[in-house]
Every structure is written in structure tokens, then in C-alpha cells.
Enzyme design. Structure first.
Site, short mmCIF file in Angstrom:
data_model
loop_
_atom_site.label_atom_id
_atom_site.label_comp_id
_atom_site.label_asym_id
_atom_site.label_seq_id
_atom_site.Cartn_x
_atom_site.Cartn_y
_atom_site.Cartn_z
N ASN A 10 4.66 0.14 -0.11
CA ASN A 10 4.29 1.54 -0.32
C ASN A 10 2.87 1.76 0.24
O ASN A 10 1.92 1.15 -0.23
CB ASN A 10 4.33 1.81 -1.84
N LYS A 12 1.20 4.39 -0.05
CA LYS A 12 0.51 5.33 -0.96
C LYS A 12 -0.30 6.33 -0.14
O LYS A 12 0.12 6.73 0.95
CB LYS A 12 -0.32 4.56 -1.99
N HIS A 94 8.26 7.61 -8.56
CA HIS A 94 7.18 6.62 -8.62
C HIS A 94 6.25 7.00 -9.77
O HIS A 94 6.07 8.19 -10.07
CB HIS A 94 6.42 6.58 -7.29
N GLU A 142 8.18 -1.00 -12.73
CA GLU A 142 6.74 -1.14 -12.45
C GLU A 142 5.94 -0.70 -13.68
O GLU A 142 5.74 0.52 -13.87
CB GLU A 142 6.32 -0.23 -11.29
N ILE A 147 -0.20 -1.66 -12.23
CA ILE A 147 -0.27 -1.16 -10.85
C ILE A 147 -1.71 -1.25 -10.35
O ILE A 147 -2.65 -0.82 -11.03
CB ILE A 147 0.26 0.30 -10.77
N GLY A 182 0.98 -5.22 -9.09
CA GLY A 182 0.12 -6.39 -9.04
C GLY A 182 0.61 -7.53 -8.16
O GLY A 182 0.00 -8.60 -8.09
N ALA A 203 1.90 -2.56 -2.96
CA ALA A 203 1.00 -1.74 -2.14
C ALA A 203 -0.32 -2.47 -1.90
O ALA A 203 -0.54 -3.07 -0.86
CB ALA A 203 0.77 -0.39 -2.81
N SER A 204 -1.23 -2.42 -2.89
CA SER A 204 -2.62 -2.83 -2.66
C SER A 204 -2.78 -4.26 -2.18
O SER A 204 -3.70 -4.55 -1.39
CB SER A 204 -3.46 -2.60 -3.92
#
Ligand code: G3P
Length: 223
Positions: A10, A12, A94, A142, A147, A182, A203-204
């Protein structure tokens, strides 16, 4: 993308994965997918779908669609429009773009009519059960508190993952389960698969990594 672990990235609204950088990030995904033979899906911002889908062969998904069809609606995102921009699927509900249950159902109907693969995100086992009853292709559990934490759900809260897998098996075994929040390493992915999921949504861990391509290679190393 049948019967193989799946990585869904993602983008984002991160600056690191917007505009031309979205294309660069998707090309990293494509390179790692081709090299590892692991399916990787890119979810850029909606206005970037067209340029990303034109630049790569891996599937591109929308981050969201609205529960409206064609007609007198303004400022909405329709399933048909993301499909015509090149998306093959979409996230729905989401944690950062939640919908009411009735809207999730309507968005799913539009997505199905448009031929989009659907991933409904959920925040706990009860919501996972409700989502599974609506027959999306995937649910993605999630826990919101994990997150962006770097603390992987597959290790920090394995019970919510295995609980979601069992709930879906009882309610609608055709629905596949992903987990996210995470996740950032191949070990986190391996733990997720071990818990009965079909893959991860993240994502991150990649987008914010110093070297996103290396982070992607690390993610698939144990698959
Ligand atoms: O959609 C993926 C997401 O919400 C998890 O985010 O940054 O924890 O991988 P992150």
C-alpha cells in the site's frame, strides 16, 4: 495470483511513493516479483493508478472505491473508473478509509460487476467474520494500533491472525486471509504464512525504508 503467497504494498499517501516516485516504487515491486516469482501488488494513490498501470505488468490495485455507481455523484471514486484506469483490484475499508458495513457491501457489488479483485480490510475478528460473510476475494486483518509501528502483527498479536483465519474458514472458506500492520521483514512474512494466511498487506516497512528494493527482496526471501 492463485495459491501463492501474496505481498500487497500500500503506497498510502507517502511522498516517497507519489507521482513519478509511485512508478519507481512499482518498478521495484515488479523487479522483485519477477526475480522471486512471488506475486506483488502495488496500491498507489488513485490519481497515480493510470501512470503506474501503464508502466508495470504487476497488478495495480486502488486503495479505495466508493459505494456509488455511474451517475449524479461528485468527488467519488467508482469501481468502473479505477478499472478503466488500469486497476485490477481494490482495497475496501482500510483502517485509514473506513466504511459502514452497508457501504462495504455496496462497494463489493460494484467491484465485482467491474471485474475487480477485492481485499476488505478488518480491524478485529468480529469485523473479519462480518466481512467474510460478504464474500470478498480476500480479507486483510490489520489491528490499527500496530499500523506503522514496526511491530509485526504476525508476532505481536498472532492470536488475532489465527483467530481471523479460523473465523473465515467457518463462515466462508473461499475467502482468503491476509494480515498486515508492522510487517517489514521476511521473518514477519514467514510468521504470517505459518499462521495460515495467504500473504501480507504492508506499507511503511518498504515505502519508508532507506532502500525499498532491498526491503522488498528481504520480504520474499523465505517464501
Ligand atoms: O495497508 C497496510 C497498512 O495499513 C499497514 O501499514 O505501515 O504498518 O505496514 P504498515
Amino acid at each position: 495470483m492463485e495459491n501463492k503467497p501474496l505481498i500487497v504494498l500500500n503506497f498510502k499517501t507517502y511522498a516517497e511513493s507519489m507521482g513519478e516516485k509511485a512508478v519507481r516504487m512499482a518498478k521495484f515491486c515488479e523487479e522483485v516479483s519477477v526475480d522471486s516469482e512471488v506475486d506483488i501488488i502495488a496500491c498507489p494513490q488513485i490519481p497515480d493508478i493510470y501512470r503506474v498501470a501503464n508502466a508495470v505488468k504487476i497488478p495495480v490495485f486502488a486503495q479505495h472505491i466508493d459505494a456509488v455507481g455511474a451517475g449524479s455523484y461528485t468527488g467519488h471514486i467508482t469501481a468502473d473508473c479505477v478499472r478503466s484506469a488500469g486497476a485490477k483490484g481494490t482495497l475496501i475499508n482500510h483502517s485509514e478509509r473506513r466504511l459502514l458495513l452497508s457501504e462495504i457491501d455496496a462497494a463489493l457489488q460494484s467491484a465485482k460487476k467491474a471485474g475487480l479483485t477485492t481485499i476488505v480490510c478488518t480491524n478485529n475478528i468480529a469485523v473479519t467474520s462480518a466481512a467474510a460473510a460478504l464474500s470478498p476475494d480476500f480479507v486483510a486483518i490489520e489491528p490499527p494500533e500496530l499500523i506503522g509501528s514496526g511491530n509485526p502483527v504476525s508476532k505481536a498479536n498472532p492470536e488475532i491472525v489465527s483467530g481471523s483465519v479460523s473465523a473465515v474458514k467457518k463462515i466462508n472458506p473461499r475467502v482468503k486471509v491476509l494480515c498486515g500492520a508492522g510487517i517489514s521483514t521476511g521473518d514477519d512474512v514467514a510468521a504470517a504464512i505459518e499462521l495460515g494466511t495467504e500473504g501480507v498487506l504492508l506499507a511503511s516497512g518498504v515505502i519508508k525504508a532507506k532502500d525499498p528494493k532491498a526491503a522488498l527482496f528481504d520480504l520474499v526471501k523465505k517464501i
